[in-house]
Every structure is written in structure tokens, then in C-alpha cells.
Scaffold this active site. Structure first.
Site, mmCIF file in Angstrom:
data_model
loop_
_atom_site.group_PDB
_atom_site.id
_atom_site.type_symbol
_atom_site.label_atom_id
_atom_site.label_comp_id
_atom_site.label_asym_id
_atom_site.label_seq_id
_atom_site.Cartn_x
_atom_site.Cartn_y
_atom_site.Cartn_z
ATOM 1 N N GLU A 279 0.793 -1.218 0.000
ATOM 2 C CA GLU A 279 0.000 0.000 0.000
ATOM 3 C C GLU A 279 0.831 1.277 0.000
ATOM 4 O OE1 GLU A 279 0.360 -2.291 2.391
ATOM 5 O OE2 GLU A 279 0.328 -1.425 4.404
ATOM 6 N N HIS A 303 -8.144 -3.960 -1.120
ATOM 7 C CA HIS A 303 -7.346 -4.072 0.099
ATOM 8 C C HIS A 303 -6.286 -2.962 0.160
ATOM 9 C CE1 HIS A 303 -5.337 -6.352 3.397
ATOM 10 N NE2 HIS A 303 -4.264 -5.751 2.897
ATOM 11 N N GLU A 304 -5.508 -2.837 -0.892
ATOM 12 C CA GLU A 304 -4.418 -1.832 -0.854
ATOM 13 C C GLU A 304 -4.996 -0.420 -0.778
ATOM 14 O OE1 GLU A 304 -1.896 -3.212 0.011
ATOM 15 O OE2 GLU A 304 -2.222 -5.216 -0.786
ATOM 16 N N HIS A 307 -6.018 0.537 2.738
ATOM 17 C CA HIS A 307 -4.904 0.970 3.595
ATOM 18 C C HIS A 307 -4.727 2.495 3.573
ATOM 19 C CE1 HIS A 307 -2.993 -2.540 5.314
ATOM 20 N NE2 HIS A 307 -2.860 -3.148 4.150
ATOM 21 N N GLU A 326 -3.823 -4.389 9.334
ATOM 22 C CA GLU A 326 -4.309 -5.402 8.382
ATOM 23 C C GLU A 326 -5.738 -5.875 8.672
ATOM 24 O OE1 GLU A 326 -2.880 -5.773 5.689
ATOM 25 O OE2 GLU A 326 -0.826 -5.099 6.060
ATOM 26 N N ASP A 381 8.462 -10.037 9.514
ATOM 27 C CA ASP A 381 7.916 -10.545 8.243
ATOM 28 C C ASP A 381 7.582 -12.019 8.309
ATOM 29 O OD1 ASP A 381 8.337 -8.161 7.141
ATOM 30 O OD2 ASP A 381 9.973 -8.775 5.819
ATOM 31 N N TYR A 389 -4.842 -10.422 10.117
ATOM 32 C CA TYR A 389 -5.711 -10.108 8.983
ATOM 33 C C TYR A 389 -7.153 -10.537 9.243
ATOM 34 C CZ TYR A 389 -1.769 -9.151 5.805
ATOM 35 O OH TYR A 389 -0.679 -8.609 5.202
HETATM 36 N N1 BES Z 1 0.977 -4.452 3.753
HETATM 37 C C1 BES Z 1 0.726 -5.733 3.215
HETATM 38 C C2 BES Z 1 1.947 -6.425 2.704
HETATM 39 C C3 BES Z 1 2.966 -6.712 3.770
HETATM 40 C C4 BES Z 1 2.578 -7.216 4.988
HETATM 41 C C5 BES Z 1 4.299 -6.508 3.500
HETATM 42 C C6 BES Z 1 3.545 -7.481 5.940
HETATM 43 C C7 BES Z 1 5.253 -6.773 4.446
HETATM 44 C C8 BES Z 1 4.881 -7.260 5.663
HETATM 45 C C9 BES Z 1 -0.305 -5.693 2.098
HETATM 46 O O1 BES Z 1 -1.275 -4.725 2.245
HETATM 47 C C10 BES Z 1 -1.001 -7.016 2.098
HETATM 48 O O2 BES Z 1 -1.618 -7.317 3.093
HETATM 49 N N2 BES Z 1 -0.883 -7.791 1.038
HETATM 50 C C11 BES Z 1 -1.495 -9.084 0.916
HETATM 51 C C12 BES Z 1 -2.728 -9.023 0.077
HETATM 52 C C13 BES Z 1 -3.993 -8.900 0.796
HETATM 53 C C14 BES Z 1 -5.159 -8.935 -0.189
HETATM 54 C C15 BES Z 1 -4.230 -9.831 1.924
HETATM 55 C C16 BES Z 1 -0.523 -9.978 0.161
HETATM 56 O O3 BES Z 1 0.530 -9.487 -0.237
HETATM 57 O O4 BES Z 1 -0.811 -11.148 0.004
HETATM 58 ZN ZN ZN Z 2 -2.561 -5.218 3.856
#
Ligand code: BES
Ligand code: ZN
Length: 608
Positions: A279, A303-304, A307, A326, A381, A389
Site C-alpha cells: 500500500e 485491500h491496498e 490501507h 491489516e 515478516d 488479517y
Molecule cells: N501491507 C501488506 C503487505 C505486507 C505485509 C508486507 C507485511 C510486508 C509485511 C499488504 O497490504 C497485504 O496485506 N498484502 C497481501 C494481500 C492482501 C489482499 C491480503 C498480500 O501481499 O498477500
Molecule cells: Zn494489507
């Protein structure tokens, strides 16, 4: 017991002064403004140049600035004295931590207004991926992009890498002439491709939202405030797939207030991008694996975009509090999907998420099933799961159902407005809820709230979403297995969501002959939908259905999204007959993966 917990929660509230994932002394001195001047050298795979930080000193005795860094080479540090003179400053790097990087300590003779750090990055920077031209979609020009969340901004900029503080920035980025640089910022100063680009981010953001990409990019508008940046091969496909973005923005602003960031553009990255989306403000970074041709995976854009309120505007103050980013975002995402694509699709997506959460809950330690998870000493991470989520989303859905939308929607809108451009934690959120929402224990009691917030697993007040659509899929599956007659599956009326639910039920019930029957009828090994393909490969591996293996290998050579790649290698590595094949394949695929995907798969295959 519950009363004691509540008292503990309320009296221990304090100003946060540290973040377990940052070395920085941000409570003593912070940097509200940052200026970047960097050159991208694709031959050396490094960024070099300087960052200048404007300093705000918060304590009269402080003479040291501690920043985060990781694999950076610091060349020189200058400070600007009160009279405006630039002086050389002494600095030192602390001990290296494999997950957190190194502290960069800078000593000041007095509380200077600015510091300037000359440095270059390493080709292994955890927050950057450098792709050769062969690894780009068009194969003509190289590509590079950043992914700073969670704690990787420090691998390309020395700074206070914590979501507890915010900064504005401006940047000048020099690139080879044929390439375009874009940032999660105001890109409007750059009308021509000339290798010299200027950016401004006038709204204060946390460090993990600083983002840069450089490639042979083109732009196409979708509306007067939305558009797509992509390599040529993806541009038109992405514009068609994501044509509902403007409507999604309208739905979100009607619910939660004005969109605070100006433009909302999408950047399509190469398939090695380790996430689905990121995001970055004004410019979400998006995997091409959601361009399925039928809009079936566009909840990622919802989703993005969501954010923009939950996360970018109101930000978790440490990675332990990730659910505030999240969980809220998944809730808002589902509200957007409901308005744009209808309640049925939103329900199916909720139901699929609950299945994912339930799978995770089976495997996690109880302590990692709390909404607030303690990641101290761990790489944030790697500890990410469905819990922040989906459990987070389910908690907000619980509140919504009890209070009704007429009460809950304005509550959430006011929450975003009240805490705009601030950091948030669960205690603060609970205090705000007590003040503005939780005034009738007959609707929701404090005990019910505390169970969601502070107890492991799913709360006793959780009501599982259930759809007729998935019930019918289950019935058809049972009939097919009883009769052996594939026409029992009425797949003509199935969406991707039905297929994903179907796949989720398969591993427990089918044998190889049935998998073969399915594959021949529906060409599942060749599915062009990355979610369906991955779900199918998982079933195929669980049942050792060999004919899927060539397609699986091809998939793993092309796609580097961690959510797909890591579980597939995990499954391969659990079967002795596949382990050697997986290692050989990984040797070929690894150079095309992002450093984060590389280190995750290295661990799975025990290569380090
Ligand atoms: N902000 C996250 C990606 C992220 C989370 C990067 C934790 C680094 C550490 C992003 O918004 C996200 O949640 N992406 C998900 C998709 C979503 C539809 C659940 C993904 O990348 O799968
Ligand atoms: Zn996210």
C-alpha cells in the site's frame, strides 16, 4: 479476572518510547523531514548518494542520533551547525543482527539542525530487488523496486525505521536515461523520461511506506485521479482488470471520509514481487499474478486502497500491533467489495478467509493466535499469519453486527479522522471505543471485547459466515464422489471463489484417479488463475499426483510471490521423493526471486 485485565490495560497506558524492531532513539530526537538524492547504478546493483535529515531534539542533554541501517556502506556524515556551517561528524556502526541490521550512531557537538549521510547500498539489500533485463517482463531493460515493510527501509536509507514516527520527504533519483523512476509520492514533476526525477511527499508517513521503482514503465490513466504504471506487456491488461478502481475510491470515501492522498495509481511489478500488493501511498505496488483476465482477484486492489485509511493514515505503532493495519484493512476491503461486486461475492470472500484462518490456527502456537503478537527478537515478516488479517477483520465484523452499520460506520469514520496521521495501539483503540462506542453492555460487554483482543484463538462470540453457494459445492462434490459422474459438478455456474472452496475440500477426500479425472476435464494444472493453480498444486502434492509436476515447476520458475511459493516448496520438501527435485528446481529459480523469498525458501529447504 476480566475486571483485573481491564484495569491493567487502562492503567499501563503510556507514551511509547521504543520499538523492539528499531535501534533508533526516536523519543530523544526525531527526523520530521528527509531529503534523498540517489543514483541507481544497475551494473553495481546499488543506490548511492545521500540522505539529509532535519532534526527535532526532544531532550536537552541528547547529543547522539541513533538510526537503523542494514548492509549499508556509510561513506561520510556531515552535520549543519546552528550558524549554517557543515562539519564532519563521527559515527559508528553497532553489532550486526541477522534480523534487525545495525545501529548507526552519530555524535554531535551540539543539537544541530540537520545531518547529511553519504552512503551506498549493497546488491543484497533486503528491501530492494534488482532484476536483469532478462528477468523483466519485456526483456529489454532492467528493473528495480523497493519493498520497505516491515523493517527493510533501513537497507536502502539510514533512518529511524519504526512505524511509531512519521516524516515528509522529497527526493531526486537519477537513473539510466531509458528508464522511468516512480515513488509512492507526488510524481507530477516528471513529464519526460530523462533519467533525472523529482518527488515530493508532503504528508507525513512512517518509514515503511517510502517506496521507489525504476523500469521501462509506461502510464495509462483510468480516471482523472487513478492510473496504471506498468511495463508495456501488462499495461492494457492491467487497465482493463482494474477498471473499477475509481468506483472503489468513491465507495471508500463515502464510508470513511475524504481520500487524503491526492492521486491513487497502481504500479504493476514483475512476477517476482514477493507480496500480492503493498500500500505505498499514492502508488500501490501490485503483483501481476492478480491479473486473471476476469477481475476475480481484484479484492487485492480494494485491500491496498483501504490501507489509505487503515495503516497509512492511522498506523500501527509497532509490528506487534499489525492487526490495527491489516485487520481493519481486510474489514474495509470487504465493505468495498460488497458495494462494488455485491453482497454474495463479499460473503464468499469472507468465508474463504475464515477457512484460511482456521488452517493457520491449527498450526500456530496459542501465543501467536493473539491479535497482539509478541515478535520481539523475531523477524516481523516471517511471523505474519492470517491472525492479524482475518481475526482482526472478524472482530470488527462482530462489532458491526452487534451495533448495526448505522452506529458502526460513523464510529469507524470518526476513528480515522480523530487519529489521522498518528500512530495507534490496541490500548489507545480500546480507550477510544470505551469513550465512543461501548456504552451499552447489553449490546456488547467489555468481557466480550477483551476476549477478542486478549485471548488466543477465535472468540466464543464468533459467528462463522455461511453461504448457500458453498453448501451446494459441498453437495455436488459428495455426489460426484458417490457416483463417479463428473456432470454432478455444475462448474458452468462456478466463479473462482467456488473453485477455491472446492479445492479446499479436496485433499481430505479424493484419490489420484479422481484428480486425474478432474485435471482432464478442467485442465487445472494449466489454470491461468494463480490462486486456483496454487490450490490445485497443493492438492496434487498432498496426493502425489505426478502429472501436475511439470506445470508446478513452470509456475515456480515464473512467480516469486511468497504466499504461493513458500508453501509449495514446503510441501515438496516434506516428501523425500520430491526433495531433490525441489532443490534442483530452486537452484534455477532462486536468482529470479526477491531476497525475502530467497531467505524464506532457503529456510524451508534448510540451505542455511
Ligand atoms: N501491507 C501488506 C503487505 C505486507 C505485509 C508486507 C507485511 C510486508 C509485511 C499488504 O497490504 C497485504 O496485506 N498484502 C497481501 C494481500 C492482501 C489482499 C491480503 C498480500 O501481499 O498477500
Ligand atoms: Zn494489507
Amino acid at each position: 479476572m476480566r475486571v483485573v485485565m481491564l484495569l491493567l490495560v487502562l492503567c499501563c497506558a503510556k507514551v511509547q518510547a521504543s520499538d523492539p524492531h528499531s535501534f533508533s532513539n526516536f523519543a530523544l530526537v526525531s527526523h520530521p523531514e528527509l531529503t534523498l538524492d540517489l543514483t541507481a547504478d544497475f551494473d553495481k546493483q546499488q543506490l548511492h548518494g545521500f540522505v539529509e535529515l532535519k532534526l527535532d531534539w526532544h531532550h536537552p542533554d541528547t547529543r547522539q542520533l541513533v538510526l537503523d541501517s542494514r548492509d549499508l556502506s556509510i561513506e561520510k556524515v556531515l552535520g549543519q551547525s546552528a550558524e549554517g556551517r557543515w562539519l564532519k561528524l563521527t559515527h559508528s556502526l553497532g553489532e550486526k543482527s541477522p534480523t534487525h541490521g545495525q545501529a548507526l550512531r552519530i555524535e554531535f557537538p551540539a543539537q544541530f539542525a540537520k545531518v547529511r549521510i553519504y552512503y551506498h547500498t549493497s546488491p543484497q539489500a533486503s528491501g530492494l530487488q534488482w532484476l536483469s533485463k532478462e528477468q523483466s517482463s519485456e526483456k529489454q531493460q532492467p528493473f528495480m523496486y523497493s519493498q520497505s515493510q516491515s523493517i527493510h527501509a533501513r537497507s536502502w536509507i539510514p533512518l529511524q525505521d519504526t512505524p511509531a514516527v512519521r516524516l515528509t520527504y522529497q527526493a531526486r533519483i537519477r537513473t539510466p536515461k531509458e528508464l522511468l523512476a516512480v515513488m509512492g509520492a507526488d510524481n507530477s514533476a516528471n513529464s519526460d523520461k530523462d533519467g533525472d526525477y523529482f518527488f515530493r511527499m508532503p504528508q507525513a508517513i512512517p518509514a515503511y511506506l517510502i517506496a521507489l521503482a525504476i523500469g521501462d514503465l509506461e502510464f495509462k490513466a483510468m480516471s482523472d485521479r487513478t492510473g496504471v504504471y506498468a511495463e508495456k506487456a501488462w499495461l492494457d491488461k492491467a487497465v482493463a482488470e482494474f477498471s473499477d478502481t475509481e468506483q472503489m475510491m468513491q465507495v471508500a470515501t463515502a464510508l470513511y471520509g475524504d481520500y487524503p492522498w491526492g492521486r491513487y495509481d497502481l504500479l504493476i511489478l514483475p512476477a517476482s514481487f514477493p507480496f500480492g500488493g503493498m500500500e505505498n501511498p499514492r502508488l500501490s505496488f501490485i503483483t501481476p499474478t492478480v491479473i486473471a483476465g476476469d477481475k476475480s482477484l481484484v479484492s487485492l486492489i480494494a485491500h491496498e486502497l483501504a490501507h489509505s485509511w487503515s495503516g497509512n493514515l492511522v498506523t500501527n505503532d509497532s509490528w506487534h500491533e499489525l492487526w490495527l493495519n491489516e485487520g481493519f484493512t481486510n474489514y474495509v476491503e470487504n465493505r468495498i467489495m460488497e458495494q462494488v461486486f455485491g453482497p454474495e461475492r463479499a460473503l464468499l470472500e469472507r468465508q474463504l478467509s475464515v477457512q484460511d484462518l482456521e488452517n493457520d490456527l491449527l498450526q500456530l502456537d496459542a501465543k501467536d493466535t493473539l491479535l497482539i503478537t509478541d515478535y520481539t527478537g523475531r523477524d516481523p515478516d516471517e511471523a505474519f499469519t492470517q491472525v492479524p488479517y482475518i481475526k482482526g477483520m472478524l472482530f470488527l465484523q462482530f462489532l458491526e453486527q452487534r451495533f448495526g452499520r448505522a452506529v458502526f460506520d460513523p464510529f469507524l469514520k470518526n476513528y480515522f479522522q480523530t487519529f489521522a496521521f498518528q500512530s495507534m495501539n490496541t490500548e489507545k483503540f480500546l480507550r477510544y471505543m470505551r469513550k465512543t462506542l461501548l456504552n451499552d453492555p447489553d449490546i456488547v460487554s467489555m468481557g466480550e471485547v477483551l476476549e477478542w483482543l486478549y485471548q488466543p484463538g477465535l472468540a466464543s462470540t464468533f459467528v462463522a459466515p455461511a453461504s448457500d453457494a458453498f453448501k451446494q459445492v459441498d453437495q455436488q462434490l459428495a455426489l460426484w464422489q458417490k457416483t463417479g459422474n463428473l456432470t454432478e459438478l455444475q462448474t458452468n455456474s462456478w466463479s473462482i471463489h467456488h473453485w477455491l472452496h472446492f479445492m479446499g475440500q479436496l485433499a481430505a477426500t479424493v484419490d489420484i484417479a479422481q484428480l486425474k479425472q478432474l485435471d482432464e476435464a478442467f485442465h487445472l494444472s494449466q489454470s491461468q488463475n494463480a490462486e486456483v493453480a496454487t490450490a490445485w498444486f497443493k492438492v496434487a502434492l498432498a496426493k502425489n499426483y505426478q502429472p501436475a509436476l511439470p506445470a508446478l515447476e513452470q509456475f515456480l520458475m515464473q512467480v516469486g510471490r511468497r504466499k504461493f511459493v513458500v508453501p509449495l516448496y514446503q510441501q515438496l520438501s516434506q516428501q523425500p521423493e520430491h526433495l531433490e527435485r525441489a532443490k534442483a528446481l530452486y537452484q534455477k529459480a532462486r536468482p529470479g526471486y526477491h531476497p525475502l523469498t530467497q531467505s524464506a525458501v532457503d529456510k524451508v529447504l534448510k540451505l542455511n
